[in-house]
Design an enzyme around this catalytic site. Structure first.
Site, PDB file in Angstrom:
ATOM      1  N   ASN A   8       0.869  -1.172   0.000  1.00  0.00           N
ATOM      2  CA  ASN A   8       0.000   0.000   0.000  1.00  0.00           C
ATOM      3  C   ASN A   8       0.907   1.224   0.000  1.00  0.00           C
ATOM      4  O   ASN A   8       1.476   1.588   1.021  1.00  0.00           O
ATOM      5  CB  ASN A   8      -0.905  -0.008   1.233  1.00  0.00           C
ATOM      6  CG  ASN A   8      -1.928   1.122   1.217  1.00  0.00           C
ATOM      7  OD1 ASN A   8      -1.856   2.033   0.392  1.00  0.00           O
ATOM      8  ND2 ASN A   8      -2.878   1.070   2.135  1.00  0.00           N
ATOM      9  N   ARG A 107      -2.303  -2.182  -3.664  1.00  0.00           N
ATOM     10  CA  ARG A 107      -3.573  -1.502  -3.468  1.00  0.00           C
ATOM     11  C   ARG A 107      -3.601  -0.263  -4.359  1.00  0.00           C
ATOM     12  O   ARG A 107      -2.696   0.556  -4.336  1.00  0.00           O
ATOM     13  CB  ARG A 107      -3.740  -1.077  -2.014  1.00  0.00           C
ATOM     14  CG  ARG A 107      -5.041  -0.324  -1.765  1.00  0.00           C
ATOM     15  CD  ARG A 107      -4.952   0.582  -0.556  1.00  0.00           C
ATOM     16  NE  ARG A 107      -6.191   1.324  -0.366  1.00  0.00           N
ATOM     17  CZ  ARG A 107      -6.262   2.469   0.292  1.00  0.00           C
ATOM     18  NH1 ARG A 107      -5.190   2.996   0.812  1.00  0.00           N
ATOM     19  NH2 ARG A 107      -7.419   3.088   0.428  1.00  0.00           N
ATOM     20  N   HIS A 196     -12.395   1.889  -0.395  1.00  0.00           N
ATOM     21  CA  HIS A 196     -12.287   0.915   0.699  1.00  0.00           C
ATOM     22  C   HIS A 196     -12.899  -0.438   0.331  1.00  0.00           C
ATOM     23  O   HIS A 196     -13.234  -1.236   1.208  1.00  0.00           O
ATOM     24  CB  HIS A 196     -12.971   1.418   1.984  1.00  0.00           C
ATOM     25  CG  HIS A 196     -12.308   2.605   2.613  1.00  0.00           C
ATOM     26  ND1 HIS A 196     -13.011   3.559   3.315  1.00  0.00           N
ATOM     27  CD2 HIS A 196     -11.017   3.005   2.637  1.00  0.00           C
ATOM     28  CE1 HIS A 196     -12.186   4.489   3.751  1.00  0.00           C
ATOM     29  NE2 HIS A 196     -10.960   4.179   3.352  1.00  0.00           N
ATOM     30  N   LEU A 225     -14.428   2.601   9.541  1.00  0.00           N
ATOM     31  CA  LEU A 225     -14.315   3.870  10.249  1.00  0.00           C
ATOM     32  C   LEU A 225     -12.884   4.077  10.724  1.00  0.00           C
ATOM     33  O   LEU A 225     -12.450   3.509  11.725  1.00  0.00           O
ATOM     34  CB  LEU A 225     -15.281   3.904  11.443  1.00  0.00           C
ATOM     35  CG  LEU A 225     -16.750   3.597  11.133  1.00  0.00           C
ATOM     36  CD1 LEU A 225     -17.587   3.664  12.398  1.00  0.00           C
ATOM     37  CD2 LEU A 225     -17.295   4.534  10.070  1.00  0.00           C
ATOM     38  N   GLY A 226     -12.150   4.880   9.980  1.00  0.00           N
ATOM     39  CA  GLY A 226     -10.789   5.221  10.341  1.00  0.00           C
ATOM     40  C   GLY A 226     -10.550   6.671   9.971  1.00  0.00           C
ATOM     41  O   GLY A 226     -11.472   7.479   9.970  1.00  0.00           O
ATOM     42  N   GLY A 228      -9.903   7.669   7.055  1.00  0.00           N
ATOM     43  CA  GLY A 228     -10.880   7.676   5.972  1.00  0.00           C
ATOM     44  C   GLY A 228     -12.038   6.811   6.433  1.00  0.00           C
ATOM     45  O   GLY A 228     -11.825   5.788   7.089  1.00  0.00           O
ATOM     46  N   ARG A 257     -11.304  14.918   6.032  1.00  0.00           N
ATOM     47  CA  ARG A 257     -12.126  15.103   4.830  1.00  0.00           C
ATOM     48  C   ARG A 257     -13.543  15.496   5.215  1.00  0.00           C
ATOM     49  O   ARG A 257     -14.088  15.022   6.206  1.00  0.00           O
ATOM     50  CB  ARG A 257     -12.134  13.819   4.000  1.00  0.00           C
ATOM     51  CG  ARG A 257     -10.860  13.620   3.198  1.00  0.00           C
ATOM     52  CD  ARG A 257     -10.881  12.315   2.439  1.00  0.00           C
ATOM     53  NE  ARG A 257      -9.828  11.437   2.912  1.00  0.00           N
ATOM     54  CZ  ARG A 257      -9.732  10.149   2.576  1.00  0.00           C
ATOM     55  NH1 ARG A 257     -10.621   9.591   1.778  1.00  0.00           N
ATOM     56  NH2 ARG A 257      -8.745   9.428   3.040  1.00  0.00           N
ATOM     57  N   MET A 300      -9.620  10.687  16.638  1.00  0.00           N
ATOM     58  CA  MET A 300     -10.765  10.463  17.510  1.00  0.00           C
ATOM     59  C   MET A 300     -10.345  10.261  18.963  1.00  0.00           C
ATOM     60  O   MET A 300     -11.041  10.696  19.899  1.00  0.00           O
ATOM     61  CB  MET A 300     -11.556   9.242  17.023  1.00  0.00           C
ATOM     62  CG  MET A 300     -12.787   8.911  17.845  1.00  0.00           C
ATOM     63  SD  MET A 300     -14.075  10.185  17.774  1.00  0.00           S
ATOM     64  CE  MET A 300     -14.784   9.846  16.153  1.00  0.00           C
ATOM     65  N   GLY A 346      -9.601   1.600  12.209  1.00  0.00           N
ATOM     66  CA  GLY A 346      -9.105   2.095  13.495  1.00  0.00           C
ATOM     67  C   GLY A 346     -10.163   2.456  14.506  1.00  0.00           C
ATOM     68  O   GLY A 346     -10.162   1.960  15.637  1.00  0.00           O
ATOM     69  N   GLY A 348     -13.519   1.927  14.108  1.00  0.00           N
ATOM     70  CA  GLY A 348     -14.497   0.849  14.167  1.00  0.00           C
ATOM     71  C   GLY A 348     -14.052  -0.313  15.021  1.00  0.00           C
ATOM     72  O   GLY A 348     -14.862  -0.925  15.728  1.00  0.00           O
ATOM     73  N   ASN A 350     -11.522  -0.181  17.459  1.00  0.00           N
ATOM     74  CA  ASN A 350     -11.037   0.170  18.797  1.00  0.00           C
ATOM     75  C   ASN A 350     -11.933   1.135  19.563  1.00  0.00           C
ATOM     76  O   ASN A 350     -11.828   1.227  20.779  1.00  0.00           O
ATOM     77  CB  ASN A 350      -9.636   0.786  18.678  1.00  0.00           C
ATOM     78  CG  ASN A 350      -8.652  -0.153  18.002  1.00  0.00           C
ATOM     79  OD1 ASN A 350      -8.398  -1.242  18.485  1.00  0.00           O
ATOM     80  ND2 ASN A 350      -8.111   0.263  16.859  1.00  0.00           N
ATOM     81  N   GLU A 399      -6.900  -6.035   4.608  1.00  0.00           N
ATOM     82  CA  GLU A 399      -6.807  -5.761   3.178  1.00  0.00           C
ATOM     83  C   GLU A 399      -5.611  -6.481   2.553  1.00  0.00           C
ATOM     84  O   GLU A 399      -5.675  -6.933   1.406  1.00  0.00           O
ATOM     85  CB  GLU A 399      -6.706  -4.259   2.949  1.00  0.00           C
ATOM     86  CG  GLU A 399      -7.966  -3.501   3.344  1.00  0.00           C
ATOM     87  CD  GLU A 399      -7.762  -2.009   3.453  1.00  0.00           C
ATOM     88  OE1 GLU A 399      -8.265  -1.275   2.591  1.00  0.00           O
ATOM     89  OE2 GLU A 399      -7.083  -1.585   4.406  1.00  0.00           O
TER      90      GLU A 399
END
Length: 414
Positions: A8, A107, A196, A225-226, A228, A257, A300, A346, A348, A350, A399
């Site tokens: 990636n 990727r 994604h 949910l990270g 991005g 974003r 977050m 990340g 989602g 944690n 991924e």
């Protein structure tokens, strides 16, 4: 057995995993950050067979079974980054010969309408990836750069492009077309492509396995949910709708974003702030989202730490949750129900507090989270109550494994 590398490439980073296939065993994984700078950070994690000893550059886990190599050094560009990475893999004894790596999967964020599945890379494929840069300006140029660099160093290895957008090529027109003059679609490909997709594809299939159900009989909502963030409605194992749009900017509120916004407002702000198109795009991509609302951080975790005392941090979290809830409700309506909601990436994976806030706002649909399971999970788990009408799962995304599987499949077809 064959060694396959999943890559990636970002504009200033290179993330990779080296896997033994088809055993799907991770041999090593690593990250090179700050490419283009004199203080680039090179990190490689790998298994210790007992021969590795601690040093200034190598630390061992408490049980001694895992080793972590980390150095800071100049890395001029991606070509140098790959050379450095392969050099360290050899010096650390992870590989003995570069010929051991028989395939490299990359990727690629946007494949447009040209690619509805992963493909072996040739010069025509590379040109198309580069031509699609307008669809993913922050990603596709770096992805193409990484592919060319690997092909130069590992010419014997099969190169495969795995597109974030290909999973979403199954969406019906009613879900991917914008209400613009139709000729903009036929002339310029103006439509929703999503992103994604590799992550959504992995967690959807893994969720079906965890539920012991045939994925073709399920209606799933996957939430990546990270930094991005995107939501996808998966029906009968296929992407039915997704939140990201023509580029990965649209949809949910993200780290930096903007997500969905009225196009007229963009023009209004440009005029009043005297911003060029490039400057406005920079605001929408890099200065908005959680960072823009909170004014303090795009992370977050930072916002959760101060939300009780910082009004803007609390508002940013509330807006993030609100946008996710909107899309989940929309997809339940579009699919006429849902069997499960899956959290990944990340936040989602944690953010148990965010998961609970989202699910609590969806209680009308008969979905209920089990607080003990939700706060206590450490890997993948079903975190809804036993009688919840919609199951809630946490599935760490992988991924890299999906990329390696696609490489192996295409190598077998070659």
């Amino acid at each position: 057995m064959a060694k396959i590398m999943a890559v990636n490439a970002g504009s200033s980073s290179l993330k990779f995993q080296l896997l033994e296939m088809p055993a799907e065993e991770v041999i090593a994984q690593g990250l090179i950050e700050r490419i283009g700078m004199d203080d680039a950070i090179i990190t490689i994690k790998y298994q210790n067979d007992g021969s590795v000893v601690a040093s200034d550059d190598i630390t061992l886990s408490d049980d001694g079974k895992k080793a972590k190599f980390k150095v800071v050094a100049p890395v001029k560009d991606h070509q140098v980054a790959i050379n450095v990475m392969l050099k360290h893999l050899s010096e650390l004894g992870i590989i003995e010969n570069l010929d051991e790596i028989v395939g490299v999967g990359h990727r690629v964020v946007s494949g447009g309408e040209w690619f509805n599945s992963s493909v072996i890379v040739d010069e025509e494929v590379l040109h198309k990836i580069e031509r699609l840069a307008a669809y993913a300006p922050l990603h596709n140029p770096a992805n193409a750069m990484g592919i060319r660099a690997f092909q130069k160093i590992l010419p014997h290895a099969v190169s495969v492009a795995v597109f974030d957008t290909s999973f979403h090529q199954t969406m019906p027109k009613v879900n991917y077309l914008y209400s613009l003059p139709y000729q903009y679609y036929t002339r310029y490909g103006a439509r929703k492509y999503g992103a994604h997709g590799t992550s959504h594809r992995y967690v959807a299939h893994r969720a079906a396995e965890m539920l012991e159900r045939d994925i073709n009989d399920l209606k799933l909502i996957t939430l990546h949910l990270g930094a991005g963030a995107s939501a996808t409605a998966v029906q009968n194992g296929k992407s039915y709708d997704t939140s990201m749009g023509f580029t990965p900017m649209a949809g949910l509120t993200m780290a930096t974003r903007v997500g969905d916004v009225d196009a007229s407002l963009i023009n209004y702000i440009q005029e009043h702030e005297h911003l060029s198109n490039e400057e406005m795009m920079d605001v929408l991509n890099k200065k908005s989202g959680l960072l823009g609302i909170s004014t303090i951080s795009s992370d977050m975790r930072d916002l959760e730490a101060v939300r009780d005392t910082n009004e803007h941090a609390n508002l940013a979290i509330d807006i993030f949750v609100n946008r996710v809830v909107r899309y989940v409700g929309q997809y339940i309506a579009e699919m006429n129900g849902a069997d499960a909601i899956i959290f990944t990436a990340g936040i989602g994976e944690n953010g148990y507090e965010v998961r609970k806030e989202i699910i609590d706002k969806l209680s009308y649909f008969g979905v209920e989270i089990d607080d003990a399971k939700n706060t206590g999970m450490r890997d993948e788990a079903i975190v809804s109550t036993d009688d919840s009408k919609i199951k809630v799962l946490v599935v760490p995304t992988n991924e890299e494994l999906m990329i390696a599987r696609d490489v192996q499949t295409l190598m077998g077809e070659k």
